[in-house]
Design a protein around this motif. Structure first.
Motif, PDB file in Angstrom:
ATOM      1  N   PRO A 108     -26.061  29.426  20.375  1.00 41.05           N
ATOM      2  CA  PRO A 108     -25.088  29.202  21.638  1.00 41.05           C
ATOM      3  C   PRO A 108     -23.997  30.541  21.299  1.00 41.05           C
ATOM      4  O   PRO A 108     -23.788  30.778  20.113  1.00 41.05           O
ATOM      5  CB  PRO A 108     -24.662  27.909  21.747  1.00 41.05           C
ATOM      6  CG  PRO A 108     -25.399  27.156  21.063  1.00 41.05           C
ATOM      7  CD  PRO A 108     -26.191  27.969  19.880  1.00 41.05           C
ATOM      8  N   GLU A 109     -23.574  31.064  22.455  1.00 42.00           N
ATOM      9  CA  GLU A 109     -22.349  31.917  22.233  1.00 42.00           C
ATOM     10  C   GLU A 109     -21.147  31.166  21.578  1.00 42.00           C
ATOM     11  O   GLU A 109     -20.894  30.103  21.679  1.00 42.00           O
ATOM     12  CB  GLU A 109     -21.905  32.455  23.761  1.00 42.00           C
ATOM     13  CG  GLU A 109     -23.193  33.145  24.524  1.00 42.00           C
ATOM     14  CD  GLU A 109     -23.384  34.550  23.970  1.00 42.00           C
ATOM     15  OE1 GLU A 109     -22.363  35.058  23.339  1.00 42.00           O
ATOM     16  OE2 GLU A 109     -24.582  34.925  23.884  1.00 42.00           O
ATOM     17  N   LYS A 110     -20.447  32.083  20.672  1.00 38.44           N
ATOM     18  CA  LYS A 110     -19.301  31.552  20.186  1.00 38.44           C
ATOM     19  C   LYS A 110     -18.469  31.276  21.199  1.00 38.44           C
ATOM     20  O   LYS A 110     -17.958  32.167  22.108  1.00 38.44           O
ATOM     21  CB  LYS A 110     -18.712  32.450  19.088  1.00 38.44           C
ATOM     22  CG  LYS A 110     -19.574  32.776  18.079  1.00 38.44           C
ATOM     23  CD  LYS A 110     -18.810  33.421  16.882  1.00 38.44           C
ATOM     24  CE  LYS A 110     -19.733  33.462  15.577  1.00 38.44           C
ATOM     25  NZ  LYS A 110     -20.424  34.694  15.813  1.00 38.44           N
ATOM     26  N   GLU A 124     -15.313  24.927  21.871  1.00 39.10           N
ATOM     27  CA  GLU A 124     -15.830  23.646  22.176  1.00 39.10           C
ATOM     28  C   GLU A 124     -17.505  23.780  21.912  1.00 39.10           C
ATOM     29  O   GLU A 124     -18.258  23.016  22.478  1.00 39.10           O
ATOM     30  CB  GLU A 124     -15.572  22.775  23.251  1.00 39.10           C
ATOM     31  CG  GLU A 124     -14.184  22.438  23.058  1.00 39.10           C
ATOM     32  CD  GLU A 124     -13.633  21.461  24.224  1.00 39.10           C
ATOM     33  OE1 GLU A 124     -14.346  21.138  24.945  1.00 39.10           O
ATOM     34  OE2 GLU A 124     -12.538  21.118  24.050  1.00 39.10           O
ATOM     35  N   ALA A 125     -18.032  24.938  21.417  1.00 34.54           N
ATOM     36  CA  ALA A 125     -19.650  25.233  21.562  1.00 34.54           C
ATOM     37  C   ALA A 125     -20.052  24.332  20.261  1.00 34.54           C
ATOM     38  O   ALA A 125     -19.137  23.878  19.444  1.00 34.54           O
ATOM     39  CB  ALA A 125     -19.903  26.700  21.239  1.00 34.54           C
ATOM     40  N   THR A 126     -21.192  23.833  20.391  1.00 34.21           N
ATOM     41  CA  THR A 126     -22.049  23.316  19.295  1.00 34.21           C
ATOM     42  C   THR A 126     -22.866  24.343  18.440  1.00 34.21           C
ATOM     43  O   THR A 126     -23.100  25.372  19.004  1.00 34.21           O
ATOM     44  CB  THR A 126     -22.712  22.004  19.807  1.00 34.21           C
ATOM     45  OG1 THR A 126     -23.557  22.593  20.759  1.00 34.21           O
ATOM     46  CG2 THR A 126     -21.842  20.907  20.455  1.00 34.21           C
ATOM     47  N   VAL A 127     -23.068  24.085  17.366  1.00 28.05           N
ATOM     48  CA  VAL A 127     -23.966  24.811  16.512  1.00 28.05           C
ATOM     49  C   VAL A 127     -25.333  24.881  17.466  1.00 28.05           C
ATOM     50  O   VAL A 127     -26.063  26.001  17.470  1.00 28.05           O
ATOM     51  CB  VAL A 127     -24.059  24.331  15.046  1.00 28.05           C
ATOM     52  CG1 VAL A 127     -25.293  25.157  14.476  1.00 28.05           C
ATOM     53  CG2 VAL A 127     -23.035  24.408  14.483  1.00 28.05           C
TER      54      VAL A 127
END
Ligand SMILES: *Cc1c(COP(=O)(O)O)cnc(C)c1O
Length: 392
Positions: free
Chosen positions: A17-19, A22-25
Protein backbone atom coordinates in the motif's frame (compact mmCIF):
# COMPACT_ATOMS: atom_id res chain seq x y z
CA UNK A 1 10.46 1.08 -6.75
CA UNK A 2 14.20 1.39 -7.21
CA UNK A 3 15.26 -0.92 -10.05
CA UNK A 4 18.69 -1.34 -8.48
CA UNK A 5 17.19 -3.27 -5.58
CA UNK A 6 18.00 -6.99 -5.43
CA UNK A 7 15.26 -9.59 -5.90
CA UNK A 8 15.02 -10.37 -2.15
CA UNK A 9 14.33 -6.69 -1.51
CA UNK A 10 11.85 -6.40 -4.34
CA UNK A 11 9.69 -9.29 -3.24
CA UNK A 12 9.33 -7.65 0.16
CA UNK A 13 8.59 -4.17 -1.22
CA UNK A 14 6.50 -4.80 -4.38
CA UNK A 15 2.74 -4.15 -4.44
CA UNK A 16 2.61 -2.63 -0.93
CA UNK A 17 0.00 0.00 0.00
CA UNK A 18 1.02 3.64 -0.51
CA UNK A 19 2.61 5.24 2.52
CA UNK A 20 -0.20 7.17 4.20
CA UNK A 21 -1.57 7.96 7.63
CA UNK A 22 -3.11 4.82 9.14
CA UNK A 23 -1.97 2.65 6.22
CA UNK A 24 -1.34 -0.98 7.12
CA UNK A 25 1.70 -2.98 6.02
CA UNK A 26 -0.50 -5.33 3.97
CA UNK A 27 -3.53 -4.54 1.83
CA UNK A 28 -6.71 -5.65 3.58
CA UNK A 29 -8.75 -8.26 1.71
CA UNK A 30 -11.03 -6.45 -0.71
CA UNK A 31 -13.91 -8.83 -1.35
CA UNK A 32 -16.06 -7.51 -4.15
CA UNK A 33 -18.32 -8.08 -7.04
CA UNK A 34 -19.27 -4.41 -7.39
CA UNK A 35 -17.01 -1.39 -7.51
CA UNK A 36 -18.84 1.94 -7.07
CA UNK A 37 -18.15 5.24 -8.82
CA UNK A 38 -18.53 8.90 -7.75
CA UNK A 39 -20.29 10.00 -10.95
CA UNK A 40 -21.65 8.63 -14.22
CA UNK A 41 -18.84 10.06 -16.34
CA UNK A 42 -16.22 8.09 -14.41
CA UNK A 43 -18.41 4.98 -14.61
CA UNK A 44 -18.89 5.29 -18.38
CA UNK A 45 -15.16 5.86 -18.87
CA UNK A 46 -14.09 2.92 -16.74
CA UNK A 47 -13.23 0.60 -19.61
CA UNK A 48 -11.48 3.08 -21.89
CA UNK A 49 -8.35 1.57 -23.32
CA UNK A 50 -5.45 2.11 -20.97
CA UNK A 51 -7.79 2.35 -18.00
CA UNK A 52 -9.22 -1.17 -18.10
CA UNK A 53 -5.71 -2.56 -17.73
CA UNK A 54 -5.05 -0.68 -14.55
CA UNK A 55 -8.37 0.25 -12.92
CA UNK A 56 -10.27 -1.93 -10.54
CA UNK A 57 -13.71 -2.09 -12.15
CA UNK A 58 -15.38 -5.35 -11.15
CA UNK A 59 -14.71 -8.34 -8.90
CA UNK A 60 -14.40 -10.73 -11.84
CA UNK A 61 -11.34 -8.87 -13.12
CA UNK A 62 -9.60 -8.80 -9.75
CA UNK A 63 -9.59 -6.38 -6.82
CA UNK A 64 -6.73 -4.58 -5.05
CA UNK A 65 -5.38 -7.91 -3.80
CA UNK A 66 -4.90 -9.30 -7.32
CA UNK A 67 -3.40 -6.02 -8.53
CA UNK A 68 -0.98 -5.90 -5.59
CA UNK A 69 0.10 -9.50 -6.17
CA UNK A 70 0.44 -8.83 -9.90
CA UNK A 71 2.56 -5.72 -9.31
CA UNK A 72 4.91 -7.56 -6.96
CA UNK A 73 5.30 -10.54 -9.32
CA UNK A 74 5.77 -8.39 -12.45
CA UNK A 75 8.56 -6.55 -10.68
CA UNK A 76 10.20 -9.78 -9.53
CA UNK A 77 10.00 -11.26 -13.05
CA UNK A 78 11.21 -8.07 -14.75
CA UNK A 79 8.12 -8.16 -16.98
CA UNK A 80 5.70 -5.57 -18.33
CA UNK A 81 2.75 -6.98 -16.40
CA UNK A 82 1.33 -10.01 -14.60
CA UNK A 83 -2.14 -11.54 -14.89
CA UNK A 84 -3.36 -13.52 -11.86
CA UNK A 85 -5.51 -16.57 -12.67
CA UNK A 86 -7.55 -19.10 -10.70
CA UNK A 87 -5.02 -21.98 -10.86
CA UNK A 88 -1.55 -22.73 -12.15
CA UNK A 89 -3.15 -24.82 -14.87
CA UNK A 90 -5.41 -21.97 -15.98
CA UNK A 91 -2.31 -19.74 -16.24
CA UNK A 92 -1.08 -22.25 -18.84
CA UNK A 93 -4.38 -22.76 -20.67
CA UNK A 94 -5.17 -19.01 -20.77
CA UNK A 95 -1.73 -18.32 -22.27
CA UNK A 96 -2.26 -20.97 -24.96
CA UNK A 97 -5.79 -19.69 -25.68
CA UNK A 98 -4.54 -16.10 -25.90
CA UNK A 99 -1.63 -16.74 -28.25
CA UNK A 100 -2.99 -19.44 -30.62
CA UNK A 101 -5.70 -19.37 -33.30
CA UNK A 102 -7.19 -21.89 -35.68
CA UNK A 103 -4.60 -23.00 -38.24
CA UNK A 104 -1.65 -22.27 -35.93
CA UNK A 105 0.98 -24.77 -34.85
CA UNK A 106 2.49 -24.97 -31.35
CA UNK A 107 5.65 -26.83 -30.31
CA UNK A 108 5.49 -28.22 -26.77
CA UNK A 109 8.23 -29.87 -24.71
CA UNK A 110 7.83 -33.64 -24.44
CA UNK A 111 8.58 -33.31 -20.70
CA UNK A 112 5.77 -30.81 -20.10
CA UNK A 113 3.39 -30.92 -17.10
CA UNK A 114 0.86 -33.60 -18.15
CA UNK A 115 -2.32 -31.44 -17.90
CA UNK A 116 -0.74 -29.02 -20.43
CA UNK A 117 -0.52 -31.94 -22.85
CA UNK A 118 -4.17 -32.82 -22.14
CA UNK A 119 -5.27 -29.27 -22.98
CA UNK A 120 -3.43 -29.42 -26.32
CA UNK A 121 -5.02 -32.80 -27.17
CA UNK A 122 -8.52 -32.19 -25.82
CA UNK A 123 -9.13 -28.48 -26.46
CA UNK A 124 -6.59 -26.93 -28.85
CA UNK A 125 -7.03 -29.80 -31.34
CA UNK A 126 -10.81 -29.18 -31.45
CA UNK A 127 -10.14 -25.51 -32.18
CA UNK A 128 -7.87 -26.26 -35.14
CA UNK A 129 -4.49 -25.77 -33.44
CA UNK A 130 -1.90 -28.47 -34.18
CA UNK A 131 0.55 -29.53 -31.46
CA UNK A 132 3.83 -31.34 -31.93
CA UNK A 133 6.19 -32.33 -29.15
CA UNK A 134 9.94 -31.77 -29.10
CA UNK A 135 12.81 -33.53 -27.34
CA UNK A 136 13.69 -31.33 -24.32
CA UNK A 137 17.34 -31.69 -25.40
CA UNK A 138 16.60 -30.08 -28.79
CA UNK A 139 18.35 -26.71 -28.21
CA UNK A 140 18.92 -24.72 -31.43
CA UNK A 141 17.56 -27.75 -33.35
CA UNK A 142 14.06 -26.43 -32.57
CA UNK A 143 14.53 -24.41 -35.79
CA UNK A 144 14.13 -27.60 -37.86
CA UNK A 145 10.76 -28.36 -36.20
CA UNK A 146 9.24 -24.98 -36.91
CA UNK A 147 6.67 -24.54 -39.64
CA UNK A 148 5.52 -21.33 -41.33
CA UNK A 149 2.42 -21.45 -39.08
CA UNK A 150 4.31 -22.09 -35.81
CA UNK A 151 3.29 -19.25 -33.50
CA UNK A 152 4.45 -20.47 -30.12
CA UNK A 153 6.95 -22.75 -28.39
CA UNK A 154 5.84 -23.85 -24.93
CA UNK A 155 8.68 -24.93 -22.69
CA UNK A 156 9.28 -26.04 -19.11
CA UNK A 157 12.65 -26.69 -17.46
CA UNK A 158 13.39 -28.84 -15.68
CA UNK A 159 10.58 -31.05 -17.00
CA UNK A 160 7.73 -32.27 -14.81
CA UNK A 161 8.55 -35.64 -13.14
CA UNK A 162 11.60 -36.33 -15.36
CA UNK A 163 13.56 -33.12 -14.63
CA UNK A 164 15.41 -32.73 -17.98
CA UNK A 165 17.03 -29.34 -18.48
CA UNK A 166 16.70 -27.33 -21.68
CA UNK A 167 18.88 -24.79 -23.45
CA UNK A 168 16.40 -21.91 -23.13
CA UNK A 169 18.60 -19.15 -24.67
CA UNK A 170 19.26 -21.33 -27.76
CA UNK A 171 15.54 -22.12 -28.13
CA UNK A 172 14.60 -18.45 -27.71
CA UNK A 173 17.12 -17.30 -30.34
CA UNK A 174 15.91 -19.86 -32.91
CA UNK A 175 12.22 -19.19 -32.26
CA UNK A 176 12.53 -15.39 -32.31
CA UNK A 177 14.50 -15.58 -35.57
CA UNK A 178 11.35 -17.13 -37.08
CA UNK A 179 8.99 -14.56 -35.59
CA UNK A 180 7.29 -16.83 -33.02
CA UNK A 181 6.93 -16.47 -29.24
CA UNK A 182 8.25 -18.56 -26.34
CA UNK A 183 6.23 -19.26 -23.19
CA UNK A 184 7.78 -21.07 -20.21
CA UNK A 185 6.34 -22.84 -17.19
CA UNK A 186 8.92 -21.73 -14.60
CA UNK A 187 7.20 -23.07 -11.48
CA UNK A 188 10.21 -25.17 -10.38
CA UNK A 189 12.87 -22.44 -10.33
CA UNK A 190 10.68 -19.40 -9.58
CA UNK A 191 12.12 -16.05 -10.76
CA UNK A 192 14.51 -16.18 -7.79
CA UNK A 193 16.53 -18.97 -9.44
CA UNK A 194 15.78 -18.38 -13.13
CA UNK A 195 14.37 -15.23 -14.70
CA UNK A 196 12.85 -16.33 -18.03
CA UNK A 197 12.26 -12.78 -19.30
CA UNK A 198 15.96 -11.90 -18.77
CA UNK A 199 16.69 -14.89 -21.03
CA UNK A 200 14.38 -13.65 -23.79
CA UNK A 201 11.26 -15.68 -22.95
CA UNK A 202 8.06 -13.78 -23.85
CA UNK A 203 5.70 -15.25 -21.24
CA UNK A 204 6.79 -16.59 -17.83
CA UNK A 205 4.25 -18.75 -16.02
CA UNK A 206 4.22 -19.87 -12.40
CA UNK A 207 1.81 -22.08 -10.54
CA UNK A 208 1.69 -19.68 -7.57
CA UNK A 209 0.14 -22.64 -5.76
CA UNK A 210 3.67 -23.96 -5.18
CA UNK A 211 6.55 -21.86 -3.78
CA UNK A 212 4.83 -18.45 -3.97
CA UNK A 213 1.88 -19.48 -1.79
CA UNK A 214 4.23 -21.79 0.08
CA UNK A 215 1.79 -23.25 2.61
CA UNK A 216 -0.26 -25.82 0.64
CA UNK A 217 -3.51 -23.98 1.29
CA UNK A 218 -4.54 -22.43 -2.04
CA UNK A 219 -4.30 -22.69 -5.84
CA UNK A 220 -3.42 -19.69 -8.03
CA UNK A 221 -1.72 -18.90 -11.36
CA UNK A 222 0.65 -16.11 -12.43
CA UNK A 223 1.32 -15.09 -16.05
CA UNK A 224 3.99 -12.46 -16.65
CA UNK A 225 4.57 -11.04 -20.13
CA UNK A 226 7.64 -9.24 -21.39
CA UNK A 227 5.68 -6.76 -23.51
CA UNK A 228 2.52 -4.71 -23.19
CA UNK A 229 1.10 -6.24 -26.39
CA UNK A 230 1.30 -9.82 -25.12
CA UNK A 231 0.20 -8.82 -21.60
CA UNK A 232 -2.97 -7.24 -23.00
CA UNK A 233 -3.79 -10.24 -25.15
CA UNK A 234 -3.53 -12.49 -22.10
CA UNK A 235 -5.42 -10.11 -19.79
CA UNK A 236 -8.26 -9.82 -22.34
CA UNK A 237 -8.40 -13.62 -22.72
CA UNK A 238 -8.72 -14.26 -18.99
CA UNK A 239 -11.42 -11.60 -18.89
CA UNK A 240 -13.24 -13.21 -21.82
CA UNK A 241 -13.13 -16.63 -20.17
CA UNK A 242 -14.03 -15.21 -16.76
CA UNK A 243 -10.99 -16.69 -15.04
CA UNK A 244 -10.12 -14.94 -11.77
CA UNK A 245 -8.50 -15.70 -8.40
CA UNK A 246 -10.31 -14.91 -5.16
CA UNK A 247 -9.16 -11.89 -3.10
CA UNK A 248 -8.45 -14.17 -0.13
CA UNK A 249 -6.18 -16.40 -2.21
CA UNK A 250 -4.42 -13.35 -3.69
CA UNK A 251 -3.86 -12.02 -0.16
CA UNK A 252 -2.39 -15.36 0.99
CA UNK A 253 -0.24 -15.72 -2.13
CA UNK A 254 1.22 -12.24 -1.60
CA UNK A 255 1.84 -13.06 2.05
CA UNK A 256 3.64 -16.20 0.90
CA UNK A 257 5.71 -14.26 -1.60
CA UNK A 258 7.15 -12.07 1.16
CA UNK A 259 8.97 -15.03 2.71
CA UNK A 260 9.66 -17.02 -0.46
CA UNK A 261 13.37 -16.18 -0.62
CA UNK A 262 14.15 -17.47 2.88
CA UNK A 263 11.94 -20.56 2.56
CA UNK A 264 13.39 -21.43 -0.81
CA UNK A 265 16.99 -20.86 0.28
CA UNK A 266 16.54 -23.20 3.26
CA UNK A 267 14.56 -25.80 1.31
CA UNK A 268 17.07 -25.73 -1.57
CA UNK A 269 19.98 -26.29 0.80
CA UNK A 270 18.20 -29.19 2.52
CA UNK A 271 17.15 -30.66 -0.85
CA UNK A 272 20.77 -30.65 -2.00
CA UNK A 273 21.84 -32.43 1.22
CA UNK A 274 19.07 -35.03 0.94
CA UNK A 275 19.51 -35.58 -2.83
CA UNK A 276 23.29 -35.99 -2.50
CA UNK A 277 22.81 -38.56 0.27
CA UNK A 278 20.11 -40.45 -1.65
CA UNK A 279 22.18 -40.55 -4.83
CA UNK A 280 24.76 -42.70 -3.02
CA UNK A 281 22.36 -45.29 -1.60
CA UNK A 282 22.46 -48.79 -3.08
CA UNK A 283 18.63 -48.87 -3.34
CA UNK A 284 18.69 -45.74 -5.55
CA UNK A 285 19.68 -45.92 -9.23
CA UNK A 286 19.71 -42.16 -9.83
CA UNK A 287 18.29 -38.92 -8.49
CA UNK A 288 16.78 -36.60 -11.10
CA UNK A 289 17.99 -33.20 -9.89
CA UNK A 290 19.95 -30.81 -12.12
CA UNK A 291 21.83 -29.37 -9.13
CA UNK A 292 23.69 -32.71 -8.74
CA UNK A 293 26.96 -32.83 -10.73
CA UNK A 294 25.99 -36.34 -11.92
CA UNK A 295 22.75 -35.07 -13.54
CA UNK A 296 22.84 -34.87 -17.36
CA UNK A 297 21.36 -31.36 -17.20
CA UNK A 298 23.89 -30.07 -14.65
CA UNK A 299 26.02 -27.98 -17.07
CA UNK A 300 22.99 -26.17 -18.51
CA UNK A 301 21.55 -25.64 -15.05
CA UNK A 302 24.84 -24.21 -13.80
CA UNK A 303 25.17 -21.90 -16.79
CA UNK A 304 21.67 -20.39 -16.66
CA UNK A 305 20.14 -20.91 -13.19
CA UNK A 306 21.23 -19.28 -9.94
CA UNK A 307 19.75 -22.00 -7.73
CA UNK A 308 17.73 -25.20 -7.55
CA UNK A 309 14.50 -25.55 -5.62
CA UNK A 310 13.53 -28.54 -3.50
CA UNK A 311 11.67 -30.95 -5.80
CA UNK A 312 13.37 -33.93 -7.46
CA UNK A 313 12.75 -37.39 -8.87
CA UNK A 314 14.14 -40.70 -7.61
CA UNK A 315 14.64 -43.75 -9.82
CA UNK A 316 14.81 -46.67 -7.40
CA UNK A 317 16.97 -49.68 -8.22
CA UNK A 318 13.82 -51.78 -7.80
CA UNK A 319 11.07 -49.48 -9.04
CA UNK A 320 8.31 -52.12 -8.86
CA UNK A 321 5.04 -51.40 -7.08
CA UNK A 322 5.75 -53.68 -4.09
CA UNK A 323 9.10 -52.19 -3.26
CA UNK A 324 8.00 -48.58 -3.89
CA UNK A 325 4.92 -49.12 -1.71
CA UNK A 326 7.04 -50.50 1.15
CA UNK A 327 9.36 -47.48 0.89
CA UNK A 328 6.66 -44.79 0.64
CA UNK A 329 4.39 -46.27 3.31
CA UNK A 330 7.31 -46.50 5.76
CA UNK A 331 8.06 -42.76 5.54
CA UNK A 332 7.01 -40.83 8.63
CA UNK A 333 7.93 -37.21 7.80
CA UNK A 334 7.21 -37.20 4.06
CA UNK A 335 3.42 -37.11 3.65
CA UNK A 336 1.95 -38.75 0.56
CA UNK A 337 0.31 -36.15 -1.62
CA UNK A 338 0.14 -34.21 -4.87
CA UNK A 339 1.42 -30.69 -5.37
CA UNK A 340 4.57 -29.27 -3.71
CA UNK A 341 6.21 -25.95 -2.85
CA UNK A 342 4.76 -25.80 0.69
CA UNK A 343 6.74 -25.78 3.92
CA UNK A 344 6.31 -29.53 4.42
CA UNK A 345 8.03 -32.55 2.87
CA UNK A 346 6.03 -34.70 0.48
CA UNK A 347 6.38 -37.93 -1.46
CA UNK A 348 4.44 -39.28 -4.44
CA UNK A 349 4.93 -42.11 -6.94
CA UNK A 350 3.96 -42.10 -10.62
CA UNK A 351 3.42 -45.12 -12.86
CA UNK A 352 5.38 -45.21 -16.11
CA UNK A 353 5.54 -44.99 -19.06
CA UNK A 354 5.01 -41.24 -18.65
CA UNK A 355 2.84 -39.65 -21.38
CA UNK A 356 5.42 -39.00 -24.11
CA UNK A 357 5.56 -38.63 -27.88
CA UNK A 358 9.29 -38.32 -28.59
CA UNK A 359 11.50 -39.53 -25.73
CA UNK A 360 10.04 -42.46 -23.79
CA UNK A 361 10.38 -42.54 -19.99
CA UNK A 362 9.84 -46.08 -18.74
CA UNK A 363 13.06 -46.96 -16.93
CA UNK A 364 11.23 -48.41 -13.91
CA UNK A 365 7.52 -49.13 -13.39
CA UNK A 366 7.18 -46.42 -10.69
CA UNK A 367 9.00 -43.12 -10.45
CA UNK A 368 9.25 -41.58 -6.97
CA UNK A 369 9.13 -37.81 -6.45
CA UNK A 370 10.23 -36.06 -3.28
CA UNK A 371 9.60 -32.51 -2.11
CA UNK A 372 11.87 -31.31 0.68
CA UNK A 373 10.29 -28.95 3.18
CA UNK A 374 11.56 -26.92 6.13
CA UNK A 375 12.08 -29.87 8.50
CA UNK A 376 15.63 -30.53 9.73
CA UNK A 377 17.44 -32.33 6.88
CA UNK A 378 19.05 -34.80 9.31
CA UNK A 379 15.60 -35.92 10.43
CA UNK A 380 14.54 -36.27 6.79
CA UNK A 381 17.61 -38.40 5.99
CA UNK A 382 16.98 -40.61 9.03
CA UNK A 383 13.39 -41.07 7.86
CA UNK A 384 14.51 -41.97 4.34
CA UNK A 385 17.16 -44.35 5.68
CA UNK A 386 14.71 -46.44 7.69
CA UNK A 387 12.24 -46.45 4.77
CA UNK A 388 14.90 -47.48 2.24
CA UNK A 389 15.80 -50.43 4.45
CA UNK A 390 12.20 -51.62 4.03
CA UNK A 391 12.22 -51.11 0.24
CA UNK A 392 14.53 -54.12 -0.19
C1 LIG B 1 1.28 -27.81 -10.12
C2 LIG B 1 1.81 -27.37 -11.45
C3 LIG B 1 1.01 -26.64 -12.31
C4 LIG B 1 -0.48 -26.39 -12.05
O1 LIG B 1 -0.76 -25.66 -10.91
P1 LIG B 1 -2.21 -25.85 -10.21
O2 LIG B 1 -2.34 -24.64 -9.36
O3 LIG B 1 -2.16 -27.13 -9.47
O4 LIG B 1 -3.22 -25.86 -11.32
C5 LIG B 1 1.57 -26.21 -13.48
N1 LIG B 1 2.84 -26.48 -13.81
C6 LIG B 1 3.64 -27.18 -12.99
C7 LIG B 1 5.05 -27.44 -13.40
C8 LIG B 1 3.15 -27.65 -11.79
O5 LIG B 1 3.93 -28.39 -11.01
Amino acid sequence: MDNQDKLETRLVQGGRPEKALEATVNHPVHRASTVIYPDLGTYLGRNEDGRRYSNITYGATGTHNARALAAAVADLEGGHGTVVTSTGLSAITMTLAALLSSGDHVLVSDSVYAPTRNFCANVLARYGVTTTYYDPGVGAGIADLMRPETRLVFTEAPGSLSFEMQDIPAIVAAVHARGALVAMDNTWATPLYFRPIDHGVDVSIQAGTKYVAGHSDLVIGLITSATQEVHRRIFDTTRTYGDVASPDDCFLALRGLRTMSVRLARQAESAMTVATWLNERPQVRRVLFPALPSDPGHALWKRDFSGASSLFGVVMERGDLDSVTRFVDALRLFCIGSSWGGYESLVAAYPTPLARDVVPFDEVPFLVRLHVGLEDPEDLIADLEQALAKAG
